[in-house]
Design a protein around this motif. Structure first.
Motif, PDB file in Angstrom:
ATOM      1  N   TYR A   1       0.753  -1.171   0.145  1.00 32.36           N
ATOM      2  CA  TYR A   1       0.025  -0.206  -0.082  1.00 32.36           C
ATOM      3  C   TYR A   1       0.732   1.266  -0.051  1.00 32.36           C
ATOM      4  O   TYR A   1       2.138   1.364   0.718  1.00 32.36           O
ATOM      5  CB  TYR A   1      -0.888   0.166   1.143  1.00 32.36           C
ATOM      6  N   PRO A   2       0.442   2.245  -0.845  1.00 30.11           N
ATOM      7  CA  PRO A   2       1.219   3.424  -0.729  1.00 30.11           C
ATOM      8  C   PRO A   2       0.904   4.048   0.875  1.00 30.11           C
ATOM      9  O   PRO A   2      -0.295   4.250   1.081  1.00 30.11           O
ATOM     10  CB  PRO A   2       0.641   4.452  -1.827  1.00 30.11           C
ATOM     11  N   ARG A   3       1.944   4.407   1.537  1.00 29.86           N
ATOM     12  CA  ARG A   3       1.966   5.183   2.896  1.00 29.86           C
ATOM     13  C   ARG A   3       2.635   6.328   3.039  1.00 29.86           C
ATOM     14  O   ARG A   3       3.810   6.253   2.309  1.00 29.86           O
ATOM     15  CB  ARG A   3       1.945   4.216   3.968  1.00 29.86           C
ATOM     16  N   ASN A   4       2.477   7.144   3.926  1.00 25.87           N
ATOM     17  CA  ASN A   4       3.078   8.452   4.185  1.00 25.87           C
ATOM     18  C   ASN A   4       3.970   8.113   5.807  1.00 25.87           C
ATOM     19  O   ASN A   4       2.981   7.665   6.500  1.00 25.87           O
ATOM     20  CB  ASN A   4       2.579   9.704   4.378  1.00 25.87           C
ATOM     21  N   TYR A   5       5.182   8.314   5.769  1.00 22.37           N
ATOM     22  CA  TYR A   5       5.862   8.125   7.005  1.00 22.37           C
ATOM     23  C   TYR A   5       6.832   9.410   7.463  1.00 22.37           C
ATOM     24  O   TYR A   5       7.369  10.016   6.411  1.00 22.37           O
ATOM     25  CB  TYR A   5       6.692   6.972   7.110  1.00 22.37           C
ATOM     26  N   TRP A   6       6.649   9.648   8.661  1.00 18.41           N
ATOM     27  CA  TRP A   6       7.527  10.699   9.358  1.00 18.41           C
ATOM     28  C   TRP A   6       8.753  10.026  10.098  1.00 18.41           C
ATOM     29  O   TRP A   6       8.657   9.143  10.839  1.00 18.41           O
ATOM     30  CB  TRP A   6       6.561  11.447  10.296  1.00 18.41           C
ATOM     31  N   GLY A   7       9.817  10.773  10.088  1.00 12.26           N
ATOM     32  CA  GLY A   7      10.986  10.335  10.979  1.00 12.26           C
ATOM     33  C   GLY A   7      10.723  10.851  12.202  1.00 12.26           C
ATOM     34  O   GLY A   7       9.899  11.963  12.569  1.00 12.26           O
ATOM     35  N   LYS A   8      11.703  10.732  13.150  1.00  9.97           N
ATOM     36  CA  LYS A   8      11.458  11.353  14.808  1.00  9.97           C
ATOM     37  C   LYS A   8      12.138  12.605  14.690  1.00  9.97           C
ATOM     38  O   LYS A   8      12.013  13.161  15.816  1.00  9.97           O
ATOM     39  CB  LYS A   8      11.767   9.951  15.684  1.00  9.97           C
ATOM     40  N   GLY A   9      12.973  12.971  13.794  1.00 13.19           N
ATOM     41  CA  GLY A   9      13.677  14.282  13.900  1.00 13.19           C
ATOM     42  C   GLY A   9      14.880  13.992  14.367  1.00 13.19           C
ATOM     43  O   GLY A   9      15.271  13.181  15.082  1.00 13.19           O
ATOM     44  N   THR A  10      15.912  15.216  13.843  1.00 13.43           N
ATOM     45  CA  THR A  10      17.210  15.240  14.296  1.00 13.43           C
ATOM     46  C   THR A  10      17.520  16.676  14.442  1.00 13.43           C
ATOM     47  O   THR A  10      17.025  17.442  13.633  1.00 13.43           O
ATOM     48  CB  THR A  10      18.160  14.509  13.297  1.00 13.43           C
ATOM     49  N   LEU A  11      18.275  16.969  15.519  1.00 13.79           N
ATOM     50  CA  LEU A  11      18.151  18.450  16.084  1.00 13.79           C
ATOM     51  C   LEU A  11      19.618  19.218  15.183  1.00 13.79           C
ATOM     52  O   LEU A  11      20.644  18.438  15.453  1.00 13.79           O
ATOM     53  CB  LEU A  11      18.333  18.578  17.606  1.00 13.79           C
ATOM     54  N   VAL A  12      19.170  20.283  14.730  1.00  8.41           N
ATOM     55  CA  VAL A  12      20.528  21.080  14.199  1.00  8.41           C
ATOM     56  C   VAL A  12      20.429  22.238  14.960  1.00  8.41           C
ATOM     57  O   VAL A  12      19.381  22.924  14.888  1.00  8.41           O
ATOM     58  CB  VAL A  12      20.116  21.312  12.649  1.00  8.41           C
ATOM     59  N   THR A  13      21.547  22.812  15.433  1.00 11.00           N
ATOM     60  CA  THR A  13      21.912  23.721  16.171  1.00 11.00           C
ATOM     61  C   THR A  13      23.017  24.683  15.435  1.00 11.00           C
ATOM     62  O   THR A  13      24.097  24.233  15.166  1.00 11.00           O
ATOM     63  CB  THR A  13      21.924  23.483  17.747  1.00 11.00           C
ATOM     64  N   VAL A  14      22.635  25.778  15.042  1.00 10.12           N
ATOM     65  CA  VAL A  14      23.540  26.914  14.314  1.00 10.12           C
ATOM     66  C   VAL A  14      23.940  28.082  15.324  1.00 10.12           C
ATOM     67  O   VAL A  14      23.199  28.755  15.731  1.00 10.12           O
ATOM     68  CB  VAL A  14      23.166  27.312  13.057  1.00 10.12           C
ATOM     69  N   SER A  15      25.181  27.885  15.882  1.00  6.23           N
ATOM     70  CA  SER A  15      25.642  28.944  16.520  1.00  6.23           C
ATOM     71  C   SER A  15      26.036  30.303  15.889  1.00  6.23           C
ATOM     72  O   SER A  15      26.784  30.055  14.744  1.00  6.23           O
ATOM     73  CB  SER A  15      26.677  28.500  17.488  1.00  6.23           C
ATOM     74  N   SER A  16      25.940  31.377  16.448  1.00  5.56           N
ATOM     75  CA  SER A  16      26.387  32.859  15.827  1.00  5.56           C
ATOM     76  C   SER A  16      27.923  33.125  16.058  1.00  5.56           C
ATOM     77  O   SER A  16      28.560  32.486  17.005  1.00  5.56           O
ATOM     78  CB  SER A  16      25.585  33.689  15.866  1.00  5.56           C
TER      79      SER A  16
END
Length: 123
Positions: free
Chosen positions: A108-123
């Motif tokens: 079946y065609p289905r849509n899935y999400w990952g759980k995420g990965t954090l990106v932090t960019v410092s100035s």
């Protein structure tokens, strides 16, 4: 069971680069449309980049020219190359994939999400 873990996030200085990866695993019979979303702290989730099964790409105006979405169909992988990172890119990044899921015994065609990965960019 289909899984969609992301990797490649972390802490980087402004101007630096990161490459996010998303590896679809399970009883998968092909990937279709793919996308990366992000959710900055305290803000709603937003589309960053998308890649159709036919190879068409679309990018948020804020990342055009800096980010590139790509795929490896043989490995069931989707990538997001992020260059010239800015503090405003700080967010949790999520992979989203339309795929053909054979987990139930039928495809079946289905849509899935990952759980995420954090990106932090410092100035």
């Amino acid at each position: 069971q289909v899984q969609l873990p992301e990797s490649g996030g972390g802490l980087v200085q402004a101007g630096g680069s990161l490459r996010l990866s998303c590896a679809a695993s399970g009883r998968i019979f092909g990937l279709n449309n793919m996308a990366w979303y992000r959710q900055p702290p305290g803000k709603p989730r937003e589309l960053v980049a998308s890649l159709t099964g036919g190879g068409n790409t679309n990018y948020a105006d804020s990342v055009k020219g800096r980010f590139t979405i790509s795929r490896d169909n043989a490995k069931n992988m989707v990538y997001l190359q992020m260059n010239s990172l800015e503090p405003e890119d700080t967010a949790t990044y999520y992979c989203n994939v339309d795929l053909n899921d054979g987990s139930s015994g039928r495809v079946y065609p289905r849509n899935y999400w990952g759980k995420g990965t954090l990106v932090t960019v410092s100035s």
